[in-house]
Design an enzyme around this catalytic site. Structure first.
Site, PDB file in Angstrom:
ATOM      1  N   CYS A   1       0.826  -1.216   0.000  1.00 48.39           N
ATOM      2  CA  CYS A   1       0.000   0.000   0.000  1.00 48.39           C
ATOM      3  C   CYS A   1       0.855   1.259   0.000  1.00 48.39           C
ATOM      4  O   CYS A   1       0.689   2.134  -0.829  1.00 48.39           O
ATOM      5  CB  CYS A   1      -0.934   0.001   1.203  1.00 48.39           C
ATOM      6  N   HIS A   2       1.765   1.362   0.959  1.00 50.00           N
ATOM      7  CA  HIS A   2       2.540   2.592   1.081  1.00 50.00           C
ATOM      8  C   HIS A   2       4.025   2.304   1.237  1.00 50.00           C
ATOM      9  O   HIS A   2       4.779   3.159   1.686  1.00 50.00           O
ATOM     10  CB  HIS A   2       2.006   3.444   2.239  1.00 50.00           C
TER      11      HIS A   2
END
Lengths: 485, 185
Positions: free
Chosen positions: B149-150
């Site tokens: 995701c990040h």
């Protein structure tokens, strides 16, 4: 509201109602003869367009809710059933799904109009703040609506956004469990999101009522930003602007119809058509396009706030206050400005290195020797969340950041350039928000975020004190005649 | 002109009694509203049946060295990984002073079961499930897990090494019921 003297209506039924509750008098006053600046351009369509979108969203949403099941086991298939089996279900769903995008398009243009023509300035500050509240409520509503189909994007989007609140010190974890109603995003979460998604549009309607009420107290702004001075500057709302709004609406609805009928999934990620699996995260969790700039700001804060950055930031804050917020810097501080700049640079350098250069192998030997690096003032996660909400807060406080006496960007060439840069930054942030969290996107997102905040906190206050005040036309009428030549 | 003996701005004789009644009534109403309001708020907290979700037992005998499995506990993913000797060594060799969330490898596994790493598979950043449990998934720069995701990287002890996550992956409460069965929760 309409308590003044009342002119009787010819129609007996209308008169019977109006003498008991003067709704017809009010409509006549606020939408019939309402004196409206005569120089509106098409930017002034978008408030009405947003209102139409709100109505379409509520109507399609109410019907969709009759076919939808807010249960984790059945939600996805109930939405598929709406699309495949329910009479006109495909149409209603795509109307609602793309309606959210069209609503945000209308509102973003409406906000840009307000920024460009200074519609947030005195006496419209409260009107503007109601607008920002509507924008926040819309974001909450859209986010919860996106959760309802219970797809991979729904479940994981809900997980990422609700987890934002875990960044809050001390109570964060408890708060997130309360939001979820469990240990993770699950059936209780879906249930309450559905209830709130149904409720919030009616709250939005109420705030829109206040927004329009406040508008009708102070009157509309116009492209010159000059207040109407008399009847030669205004037109009755009907038929001049009812017709202009109708024309704009027709064009807007054509675009909307093209999306609904020819490209209904154009703006939607493929993973939104895969059922939610709490054990597998999709490769890229991307929010809907209208959230991307704020998502990019959230992700731009990849670093913990260290002591050096905090100290350098405080020094820069003093300088910005003295040289941008104040007309002239304090005489006791001004002679020391070069020293302050040097100090900020020297203190900021190790902070900058710790925050941004830690992954560069060649510098590792030096950076590892910086003292106090285990001491974090604020973790990256909380920093990102604060930056994201701060980005919206900036809009809300703009009436007090911009104290320039000229309202409209038409007569503010310097502000116009800065605002152009702001729009470019917003578009860049939107693009970066859709990219994976890798270089060069991280650095580009960080620079655009820096400009976003500098626009509000440095550039606009500086322009307030330093941009020359242009000689304005005497009236709207005069400005319109000058354009004609 | 009529003669009014008590002007309207005069303080009534029983002012203290009225103030007392006003304040006590107000206080009771405030407490009542608060208590009632709390039932509304607390109803949104996890319900008894949700809280009652009990423990999860995992038979780990089929997991080969270097492999990992994903199990569900309280609706959350849990990673159970049988670490190789190299992975354990890599986790022990790290200077913990350089970690964002400093923790020694010993503190994250159970004595005598160093090869077994049990973690809640939820990224401490924003709650995604990091990749690296299944074969062929990216394990990140430190051979543990990678959150898509990040971009957070976790090492072979599940500690945060790079990226935005603030904390190490959580170690859930667990015990070995036998040499091959782990009871989580």
């Amino acid at each position: 509201m309409a308590h003044g003297p009342r002119t009787p209506f010819d129609n007996k039924i209308v008169e019977w109602v109006d003498s008991r509750l003067p709704v017809f008098t009010m409509i006549q006053k606020e939408y019939g003869v309402f004196p409206t600046p005569k120089n509106f351009n098409y930017f002034w369509n978008f408030g009405a367009l947003a209102m139409v979108m709100l109505i379409i969203m509520i109507m399609s949403g109410v019907v969709l809710a009759m076919h939808y099941t807010p249960n984790a086991a059945m939600a996805f298939s109930s939405v598929e059933r709406i699309t495949r089996d329910v009479n006109w279900g495909w149409f209603l769903r795509y109307l609602h799904m793309n309606g959210a995008s069209m609503f945000f398009i209308a509102v973003y243009i409406h906000i840009y109009r307000g920024l460009y023509y200074g519609s947030y300035k005195q006496p419209r500050e409260l009107l503007w703040i109601f607008g920002i509240i509507i924008f926040l409520l819309m974001m909450a509503t859209a986010f919860m609506g996106y959760t309802l189909p219970w797809s991979q994007m729904s479940g994981w989007g809900a997980t990422v956004i609700t987890s934002l609140f875990s960044a809050i010190p001390v109570v964060g974890k408890t708060l997130v469990m309360w939001l979820w109603g469990g240990f993770s995003v699950d059936n209780p979460t879906l249930n309450r999101f559905f209830a709130l998604h149904y409720l919030l549009p009616f709250i939005i309607t109420a705030v829109v009522g206040l927004h329009v009420w406040a508008l009708h107290v102070v009157g509309s702004n116009n492209p010159t930003g000059i207040d109407p001075k008399g009847p030669q500057d205004t037109l009755p709302f009907n038929p001049y602007y009812t017709i202009k709004d109708m024309f704009g609406l027709s064009v807007f609805l054509i675009v909307y119809a093209i999306l609904v009928f020819y490209a209904p999934t154009l703006l939607t990620h493929q993973d939104h058509f895969v059922p939610f699996n709490p054990m597998v995260t999709p490769a890229h969790i991307v929010p809907e396009w209208y959230f991307l700039p704020f998502y990019a700001i959230l992700r731009a804060i990849t670093f913990d706030l260290n002591v050096y950055l905090l100290a350098a930031g405080a020094l820069i804050g003093v300088l910005v206050y003295q040289y941008c917020w104040r007309k002239t810097p304090d005489a006791r501080i001004a002679p020391h400005a070069p020293k302050l700049i040097a100090a900020a640079a020297i203190i900021g350098l190790p902070g900058f290195a710790l925050a941004f250069l830690k992954d560069i192998e060649a510098l590792k030997g030096i950076i590892d020797h910086i003292p106090l690096q285990g001491f974090h003032i604020m973790e990256a996660k909380l920093g990102g969340v604060l930056a994201m909400f701060g980005a919206i807060l900036m809009l809300a406080v703009l009436p007090w950041l911009d104290r320039h006496p000229v309202r409209s960007g038409r007569y503010r060439p310097w502000f116009r350039i800065a605002l152009g840069g702001f729009v470019v930054c917003a578009v860049i942030l939107g693009y970066v928000g859709a990219q994976p969290a890798e270089q060069p996107w991280v650095a580009i997102g960080q620079l655009a975020t820096l400009y976003y905040f500098a626009f509000f906190l440095v550039i606009v206050p500086w322009l307030s004190n330093n941009e020359p005040v242009a000689v304005l036309p005497n009236s709207i009428h005069e400005a319109v005649l000058a354009e004609k030549k | 002109m009529t003669d009014h003996s008590i002007p309207s701005h005069d303080v009534p004789a029983d002012a203290a009694r009225r103030d007392f009644l006003y304040l006590t009534t107000g206080a009771v109403a405030a407490v009542g509203a608060g208590v009632t309001g709390w039932t509304f708020v607390d109803s949104m907290n996890p319900a008894a049946d949700t809280l009652a979700l009990s423990t999860t037992e995992v038979n780990v005998s089929a997991i080969e060295t270097g492999q990992a499995v994903l199990v569900t506990w309280q609706g959350k993913p849990v990673f159970v990984r049988r670490r190789t000797a190299d992975e354990i060594q890599a986790a022990k060799d790290v200077d913990i002073a350089t970690l964002r969330d400093p923790q020694a490898d010993d503190a994250r596994v159970q004595a005598g079961h160093e090869q077994w790493l049990v973690l809640v598979g939820i990224c401490t950043h924003l709650g995604c499930v990091p990749l690296g449990t299944k074969q062929g998934e990216p394990k990140g720069d430190f051979g543990g897990w990678f959150c898509p995701c990040h971009g957070s990287h976790y090492d072979t002890a599940g500690r945060i090494r790079k990226g935005p996550a603030p904390k190490n992956l959580l170690v859930p409460p667990y015990a070995f019921s036998s040499d091959t069965v782990i009871k989580i929760g």
